[in-house]
Design an enzyme around this catalytic site. Structure first.
Site, PDB file in Angstrom:
ATOM      1  N   ASP A 187      21.070  71.473  36.935  1.00  0.00           N
ATOM      2  CA  ASP A 187      22.245  70.987  36.229  1.00  0.00           C
ATOM      3  C   ASP A 187      22.675  71.980  35.154  1.00  0.00           C
ATOM      4  O   ASP A 187      22.454  73.178  35.279  1.00  0.00           O
ATOM      5  CB  ASP A 187      21.937  69.614  35.614  1.00  0.00           C
TER       6      ASP A 187
ATOM      7  N   HIS B 231      25.757  67.217  30.144  1.00  0.00           N
ATOM      8  CA  HIS B 231      25.607  66.632  31.473  1.00  0.00           C
ATOM      9  C   HIS B 231      24.147  66.543  31.896  1.00  0.00           C
ATOM     10  O   HIS B 231      23.651  65.474  32.259  1.00  0.00           O
ATOM     11  CB  HIS B 231      26.415  67.460  32.480  1.00  0.00           C
TER      12      HIS B 231
ATOM     13  N   SER C 154      27.344  61.169  39.505  1.00  0.00           N
ATOM     14  CA  SER C 154      26.381  62.072  38.873  1.00  0.00           C
ATOM     15  C   SER C 154      25.319  61.303  38.104  1.00  0.00           C
ATOM     16  O   SER C 154      24.135  61.655  38.132  1.00  0.00           O
ATOM     17  CB  SER C 154      27.101  63.028  37.914  1.00  0.00           C
TER      18      SER C 154
END
Length: 578
Positions: free
Chosen positions: A65, A99, A250
């Site tokens: 990621d 994220h 996600s």
């Protein structure tokens, strides 16, 4: 805590009172049962999150990621940054978008900051492949997958996707599957077909559901789907020990990853296909769709033994069916009207939440743009103010480094320097009202002028930014300084210098970085109150983490924090004089 200095200014006194209030509320909160977010309850993982791993078979989970920041609530086992053009990022602050940190929070949040994940026992590895814009060429994704193969990773979480087929990516996925790696990927958020890599054979494709256990409108669907998990209004870990509310396939994927790690640690000799099929066979039925079911962590654990008895390891098939999951998915519709689940706001776990014992209203937190400015400020000194001499205060140094005779062997009160930095930051970088160095206890005139000169240069070259944007950026630079002091102003427990690359190694004397993470969190608390960061945050952070058995010491911390206006017994324990 005891603060002996009676001459504190009103803002400093209020800061102490606020800390004492938060500390008391935190102690009261520890006596209560853990409060799990609705999404963990939806997949019946709240009990699993509290389980202890008695077999000590930790599963290695790679979060492929944007990186995972070093925060208190996530235990990182390792990290690597594969984004070549962004190698300047410090190990502590790898994630520029939040994220990857959010993904890791769902997988393995340990509750230290109020965020619980599904399996706090998992060994999380941050494999940074997405850049500061959350983008990556396929070649970098492939490189990340092969890194996982080479480093014996058990599970790869891939919370990203593309509609573009790639034979090279498909081969990498096939090679990872052959290496007995379980791959979990997001189906995509465009409402179209399942994206790659989720669409490849051997990858667990995850759709998102809403608070009422319905497939989310944005979720990509298709025959490739394997399982669904909550993907709307998910509170998870964020920068500086804070939290954020987000959505998407996600954030659905790591629910599956966390559950897979929980199942696999029961017996690491099991195959990736065993774990994949166990998860798929144990799901709850979702009304209106036959493409996949809703993840059920507790039922997967419940049928584990019978599933193992009927699973043919040679043929990779289940020879006898297991009982269907008869549970109906629970609705959590109340979340939709709860202002605590407003998206796009950062909230600190110590700010309001601990005081009230409930959830912080995200509407009172920091916006995405504010956090972006602040995070850019945090990493700025390492990329632009790295030189010796004049820039030493920005890196938590306790003295100026020799640079052609510039201030050789002159010591720096880093607590006072941080107060100057963040005080000017609150004014948007305008130094015109900061005329007398004596207004700041513990600073000397030349260091004061050095700091002003650096900020003036930034201020004059960034007139295109608003006062608020400059404020957050420069306050971030101050947070860099307070966290860096635990790398550059610390020693071994016996006072010996920490040398070479060990200074910045988060795995060397890692408690230094636990304290640094808490210092950053307390600095964010001060920013939210509109006050400067100074020696108080150093005390607060040490008080959170430091013990008599801690294997590092902080150079001159007692004198510098005393000079900055504070006193506390923890300083005697942590101090080494130089």
């Amino acid at each position: 805590m005891i603060f002996a200095n009676a001459a504190l200014t009103e803002p400093k006194q209020k800061k102490i009172e606020r800390y004492e209030k938060i500390k008391k509320a935190r102690e009261e909160q520890r006596e209560k049962e853990p409060e799990y977010e609705w999404n963990l309850k939806a997949v019946h993982a709240e009990d699993a999150a509290a389980e202890q791993n008695t077999k000590q078979q930790q599963v290695k989970v790679a979060v492929l990621d944007s990186g995972v920041d070093y925060v208190s609530g996530i235990n990182l086992a390792g990290q690597i940054n594969l984004v070549e053009e962004e190698q300047y990022l410090p190990e502590m602050f790898q994630d520029m978008t939040g994220h990857g940190t959010g993904i890791a929070g769902v997988i393995a949040g340990n509750g230290e900051t109020g965020i619980y994940g599904i399996n706090p026992n998992a060994w999380v590895y941050s494999v940074r492949v997405l850049d500061s814009e959350n983008k990556a060429p396929l070649s970098r994704i492939v490189k990340g997958i092969y890194w996982c193969i080479e480093n014996d990773i058990n599970i790869i979480n891939m919370s990203f996707g593309t509609s573009v087929y790639s034979k090279v990516l498909e081969q990498a996925v096939a090679d990872a599957y052959a290496a007995n790696i379980l791959m979990v990927a997001a189906s995509g958020n465009t409402g179209g077909d399942v994206e790659y890599p989720a669409a490849f054979d051997g990858v667990v494709a995850v759709a998102a559901t809403d608070t009422q256990a319905r497939i989310s409108d944005f979720s990509n669907i298709g025959e490739e789907l394997d399982v669904a998990a909550p993907g709307e209004k998910i509170r998870t870990a964020s920068f500086f020990d804070g939290s954020v509310v987000t959505h998407g396939t996600s954030i659905a994927a790591p629910h599956v990853t966390g559950t897979a790690s929980l199942l696999w640690e029961k017996d690491l000799t099991k195959t990736n296909e065993f774990i994949r099929q166990l998860i798929c066979e144990s799901t709850m039925e979702i009304a209106g769709t036959e493409q996949c079911g809703l993840l059920d962590a507790s039922y997967a654990m419940q049928i584990y033994d019978s599933f193992a008895e009927n699973f043919n390891d040679n043929e990779m098939v289940l020879e006898e069916p297991v009982p269907d999951n008869e549970k109906e998915p629970e609705s959590f519709a109340y979340v939709d009207g709860d202002e605590a689940y407003v998206e796009g706001r950062w909230g600190g776990t110590d700010h309001q939440q601990t005081i009230t014992g409930g959830n912080t209203s995200m509407g009172t937190g920091f916006t995405d743009d504010q956090m972006k400015r602040l995070k850019n400020g945090v990493v700025h000194p390492d990329n632009h103010w790295k030189g010796p001499g004049v820039h030493s205060p920005w890196h938590g140094a306790w003295h100026y480094r020799a640079d052609g005779g510039y201030r050789v062997n002159v010591k720096i009160n880093y607590a006072a320097a941080i107060e100057v930095m963040t005080s000017i930051a609150l004014e948007g970088g305008n130094t015109s009202s900061f005329k007398n160095y004596k207004d700041f206890s513990g600073i000397d005139q030349i260091t004061f002028n050095d700091l002003k000169a650096t900020i003036d240069k930034f201020y004059n070259s960034h007139q295109d930014l608003t006062k608020e944007q400059r404020k957050f950026f420069l306050y971030g630079c101050g947070i860099h300084a307070i966290t860096d002091l635990f790398a550059h102003s610390t020693t071994e427990a016996n006072g010996d210098a920490i040398v070479g690359s060990d200074k910045d190694d988060t795995e060397y004397l890692p408690r230094r970085y636990r304290v640094a993470a808490r210092a950053a969190a307390w600095a964010m608390e001060s920013l939210s109150e509109g006050v400067a960061t100074d020696g108080a945050e150093i005390i607060f952070a040490l008080d959170d983490v430091f013990t008599a058995g801690t294997k590092f010491r902080v150079i001159n911390v007692k004198k510098y924090v005393n000079d900055n206006g504070y006193e506390d017994d923890i300083l005697n324990l942590a101090n080494v004089s130089k």
